[in-house]
Design a protein around this motif. Structure first.
Motif, PDB file in Angstrom:
ATOM      1  N   ASP A  92      67.683  53.912 111.045  1.00  0.00           N
ATOM      2  CA  ASP A  92      68.105  53.129 111.459  1.00  0.00           C
ATOM      3  C   ASP A  92      69.856  53.313 110.645  1.00  0.00           C
ATOM      4  N   GLU A  93      70.938  53.246 111.613  1.00  0.00           N
ATOM      5  CA  GLU A  93      72.543  53.433 111.942  1.00  0.00           C
ATOM      6  C   GLU A  93      73.005  52.795 110.775  1.00  0.00           C
ATOM      7  N   HIS A  94      72.321  51.410 110.569  1.00  0.00           N
ATOM      8  CA  HIS A  94      73.347  50.852 109.437  1.00  0.00           C
ATOM      9  C   HIS A  94      72.643  50.551 108.708  1.00  0.00           C
ATOM     10  N   VAL A  95      71.882  52.082 107.957  1.00  0.00           N
ATOM     11  CA  VAL A  95      70.702  52.034 106.699  1.00  0.00           C
ATOM     12  C   VAL A  95      70.861  52.756 106.037  1.00  0.00           C
ATOM     13  N   MET A  96      70.710  53.085 104.661  1.00  0.00           N
ATOM     14  CA  MET A  96      71.058  54.760 103.879  1.00  0.00           C
ATOM     15  C   MET A  96      69.917  54.557 103.020  1.00  0.00           C
ATOM     16  N   ILE A  97      69.190  55.128 102.411  1.00  0.00           N
ATOM     17  CA  ILE A  97      68.517  54.651 101.102  1.00  0.00           C
ATOM     18  C   ILE A  97      68.900  56.099 100.564  1.00  0.00           C
ATOM     19  N   ILE A  98      69.312  55.541  98.944  1.00  0.00           N
ATOM     20  CA  ILE A  98      69.791  56.511  97.820  1.00  0.00           C
ATOM     21  C   ILE A  98      68.669  56.577  96.732  1.00  0.00           C
ATOM     22  N   THR A  99      68.492  56.895  95.846  1.00  0.00           N
ATOM     23  CA  THR A  99      67.273  56.870  95.261  1.00  0.00           C
ATOM     24  C   THR A  99      68.724  56.812  93.463  1.00  0.00           C
ATOM     25  N   TYR A 100      67.344  55.850  92.590  1.00  0.00           N
ATOM     26  CA  TYR A 100      68.257  56.193  91.264  1.00  0.00           C
ATOM     27  C   TYR A 100      68.288  57.711  90.707  1.00  0.00           C
ATOM     28  N   GLU A 101      67.010  58.038  91.374  1.00  0.00           N
ATOM     29  CA  GLU A 101      66.875  59.409  90.752  1.00  0.00           C
ATOM     30  C   GLU A 101      67.923  60.697  91.377  1.00  0.00           C
ATOM     31  N   GLU A 102      68.518  60.418  92.388  1.00  0.00           N
ATOM     32  CA  GLU A 102      69.250  61.029  93.265  1.00  0.00           C
ATOM     33  C   GLU A 102      70.245  60.811  92.333  1.00  0.00           C
ATOM     34  N   LEU A 103      71.030  59.660  92.171  1.00  0.00           N
ATOM     35  CA  LEU A 103      72.405  59.113  91.205  1.00  0.00           C
ATOM     36  C   LEU A 103      72.136  60.156  90.490  1.00  0.00           C
ATOM     37  N   LYS A 104      71.034  59.890  89.270  1.00  0.00           N
ATOM     38  CA  LYS A 104      71.240  60.723  87.927  1.00  0.00           C
ATOM     39  C   LYS A 104      71.217  62.069  88.081  1.00  0.00           C
ATOM     40  N   GLU A 105      70.593  62.492  89.276  1.00  0.00           N
ATOM     41  CA  GLU A 105      70.489  63.904  88.915  1.00  0.00           C
ATOM     42  C   GLU A 105      71.742  64.425  89.666  1.00  0.00           C
ATOM     43  N   ASN A 106      73.156  63.856  90.374  1.00  0.00           N
ATOM     44  CA  ASN A 106      74.028  64.054  91.242  1.00  0.00           C
ATOM     45  C   ASN A 106      74.746  62.975  91.398  1.00  0.00           C
ATOM     46  N   LEU A 107      75.705  62.460  90.492  1.00  0.00           N
ATOM     47  CA  LEU A 107      76.555  61.381  90.113  1.00  0.00           C
ATOM     48  C   LEU A 107      77.594  61.767  91.561  1.00  0.00           C
ATOM     49  N   ILE A 108      78.372  62.299  91.758  1.00  0.00           N
ATOM     50  CA  ILE A 108      79.462  62.899  92.038  1.00  0.00           C
ATOM     51  C   ILE A 108      79.388  62.715  93.316  1.00  0.00           C
ATOM     52  N   GLY A 109      78.173  63.197  93.744  1.00  0.00           N
ATOM     53  CA  GLY A 109      77.856  63.643  95.138  1.00  0.00           C
ATOM     54  C   GLY A 109      76.988  62.266  95.695  1.00  0.00           C
ATOM     55  N   GLY A 110      76.469  61.483  94.548  1.00  0.00           N
ATOM     56  CA  GLY A 110      75.898  60.223  94.786  1.00  0.00           C
ATOM     57  C   GLY A 110      77.040  59.668  95.857  1.00  0.00           C
ATOM     58  N   VAL A 111      78.282  59.179  95.098  1.00  0.00           N
ATOM     59  CA  VAL A 111      79.269  58.407  95.174  1.00  0.00           C
ATOM     60  C   VAL A 111      80.233  58.857  96.445  1.00  0.00           C
ATOM     61  N   GLN A 112      80.082  60.074  96.876  1.00  0.00           N
ATOM     62  CA  GLN A 112      80.787  60.866  97.756  1.00  0.00           C
ATOM     63  C   GLN A 112      79.613  60.423  99.537  1.00  0.00           C
ATOM     64  N   LYS A 113      78.234  60.319  99.496  1.00  0.00           N
ATOM     65  CA  LYS A 113      77.700  60.411 100.297  1.00  0.00           C
ATOM     66  C   LYS A 113      77.585  58.723 100.086  1.00  0.00           C
ATOM     67  N   ILE A 114      78.046  57.674  99.031  1.00  0.00           N
ATOM     68  CA  ILE A 114      77.973  56.421  99.321  1.00  0.00           C
ATOM     69  C   ILE A 114      79.578  56.355 100.402  1.00  0.00           C
ATOM     70  N   ALA A 115      80.743  57.041  99.919  1.00  0.00           N
ATOM     71  CA  ALA A 115      81.583  56.496 100.435  1.00  0.00           C
ATOM     72  C   ALA A 115      81.677  56.986 101.446  1.00  0.00           C
ATOM     73  N   GLU A 116      81.065  57.958 102.246  1.00  0.00           N
ATOM     74  CA  GLU A 116      81.014  58.789 103.424  1.00  0.00           C
ATOM     75  C   GLU A 116      80.511  58.039 104.468  1.00  0.00           C
ATOM     76  N   PHE A 117      79.236  56.979 103.839  1.00  0.00           N
ATOM     77  CA  PHE A 117      78.392  56.236 104.714  1.00  0.00           C
ATOM     78  C   PHE A 117      79.302  55.030 105.375  1.00  0.00           C
ATOM     79  N   TYR A 118      80.164  54.598 104.330  1.00  0.00           N
ATOM     80  CA  TYR A 118      80.768  53.432 104.381  1.00  0.00           C
ATOM     81  C   TYR A 118      82.062  54.101 105.737  1.00  0.00           C
ATOM     82  N   GLY A 119      82.323  55.231 105.851  1.00  0.00           N
ATOM     83  CA  GLY A 119      83.167  55.907 106.721  1.00  0.00           C
ATOM     84  C   GLY A 119      84.732  56.054 105.805  1.00  0.00           C
ATOM     85  N   PHE A 120      84.632  55.793 104.321  1.00  0.00           N
ATOM     86  CA  PHE A 120      85.725  56.371 103.672  1.00  0.00           C
ATOM     87  C   PHE A 120      86.179  57.744 103.104  1.00  0.00           C
ATOM     88  N   SER A 121      87.302  57.729 103.127  1.00  0.00           N
ATOM     89  CA  SER A 121      87.488  59.762 102.979  1.00  0.00           C
ATOM     90  C   SER A 121      88.239  59.166 101.643  1.00  0.00           C
TER      91      SER A 121
END
Length: 308
Positions: A200-229
């Motif tokens: 679904d385009e309004h749903v994004m799944i992210i995992t705990y382990e993904e954030l542990k592996e790359n927190l900076i990348g996870g933050v960027q991915k979350i911000a982009e999902f919500y349309g924030f630059s």
């Protein structure tokens, strides 16, 4: 004006928590849970009035909603959400983040007064979300964690949390967990329902382990999902404040009197300290039955994180 309102809201919340702690001391373990529409909830945190109010919640399309089965990283992502929203709103980020099913009508009034983007969360799965979240296509970030670490984290949390029922032993909790007889029901039922909506385009799944592996990348991915630059500096600052150590050090401020047990270890692989070989095989079989071959199953990297 908003900061004064937030301070009053926090003071009221502190009073309510103290009242709940007093009441909890008089209850038996079997009285600590209630069943609502077939699902178990913490009786003191989610009374029937709150659950009815939850169903009527009025979402906005621009809201930031987090959904997560308990102890999958909800509080971690809450902190990231709060700091992302603060960067977008250009405020101090001190606004409390609300768990919707814990909230009564008075709290919903406060939420309704907040400017966008509002941030809130729930431990409920897709089919139990307020209808307005679905109707308005509010974007929902769903956080999952490998089920073995999730079970161990949930067990320790329940043993320490005065408003949740504790178990006589890890073995007893494991049986209840596998049967879905814990607050918010079965991890695997929740996972199967979210799997249906993974595209679904309004749903994004992210995992705990993904954030542990790359927190900076996870933050960027979350911000982009919500349309924030956000700038590189903003993303790095949010990630720095969102490390386990930083959040643990700040837990008394962010989680009040419960801060001392919300953040225990923050590691991957802690399940090896409690699971017996038989329990590990049982969980492996359950995962194979429910999630093998699914997109969510692949995201969880079960063989990497859950096989000895």
């Amino acid at each position: 004006m908003e900061s004064e309102q937030a301070e009053r809201f926090t003071a009221t919340l502190e009073d309510k928590l103290q009242s709940l702690l007093t009441k909890a001391s008089t209850l038996q373990p079997e009285e600590m849970l209630i069943r609502h529409n077939g699902l178990l909830y913490p009786a003191l945190l989610c009374p029937e009035d709150n659950l009815r109010q939850f169903a009527k919640f009025d979402a906005r399309p621009e809201d930031m909603c987090i959904a997560s089965y308990p102890k999958c990283g909800f509080n971690w992502v809450n902190q990231l959400f709060r700091d992302i929203a603060a960067a977008v709103r250009k405020d101090d980020g001190q606004r409390k983040i609300i768990l919707l099913e814990f909230s009564g009508a008075d709290t919903h009034q406060v939420i309704n007064s907040y400017p966008s983007p509002r941030v809130y969360g729930t431990h409920c799965h897709y089919e139990n979300l307020p209808a307005s979240v679905i109707e308005k296509k509010t974007k929902v970030l769903v956080v999952f964690r490998n089920p073995k670490d999730n079970a161990v984290s949930y067990y320790h949390f329940c043993q320490k949390h005065p408003l949740l029922p504790n178990s006589a032993s890890w073995d007893e909790f494991f049986k209840e967990y596998m049967a879905g007889e814990v607050a918010w029901g079965s991890y695997f039922d929740s996972a199967l329902i979210w799997e249906k909506h993974i595209d679904d385009e309004h749903v994004m799944i992210i995992t705990y382990e993904e954030l542990k592996e790359n927190l900076i990348g996870g933050v960027q991915k979350i911000a982009e999902f919500y349309g924030f630059s956000l700038s590189v500096e903003q993303i790095e600052n949010i990630a720095r404040k969102g490390t386990f150590q930083a959040m643990s050090d700040n837990s008394q401020e962010t989680h009040s009197i419960f801060g001392n047990f919300f953040f225990r270890k923050g590691v991957v692989g802690d399940w090896r300290n409690l699971f017996t070989e038989e329990q590990s095989r049982e969980m492996d079989a359950k995962f194979e039955e429910c999630l093998a071959g699914t997109k969510l199953g692949a995201k969880l990297k079960y063989d990497l994180y859950c096989k000895t």
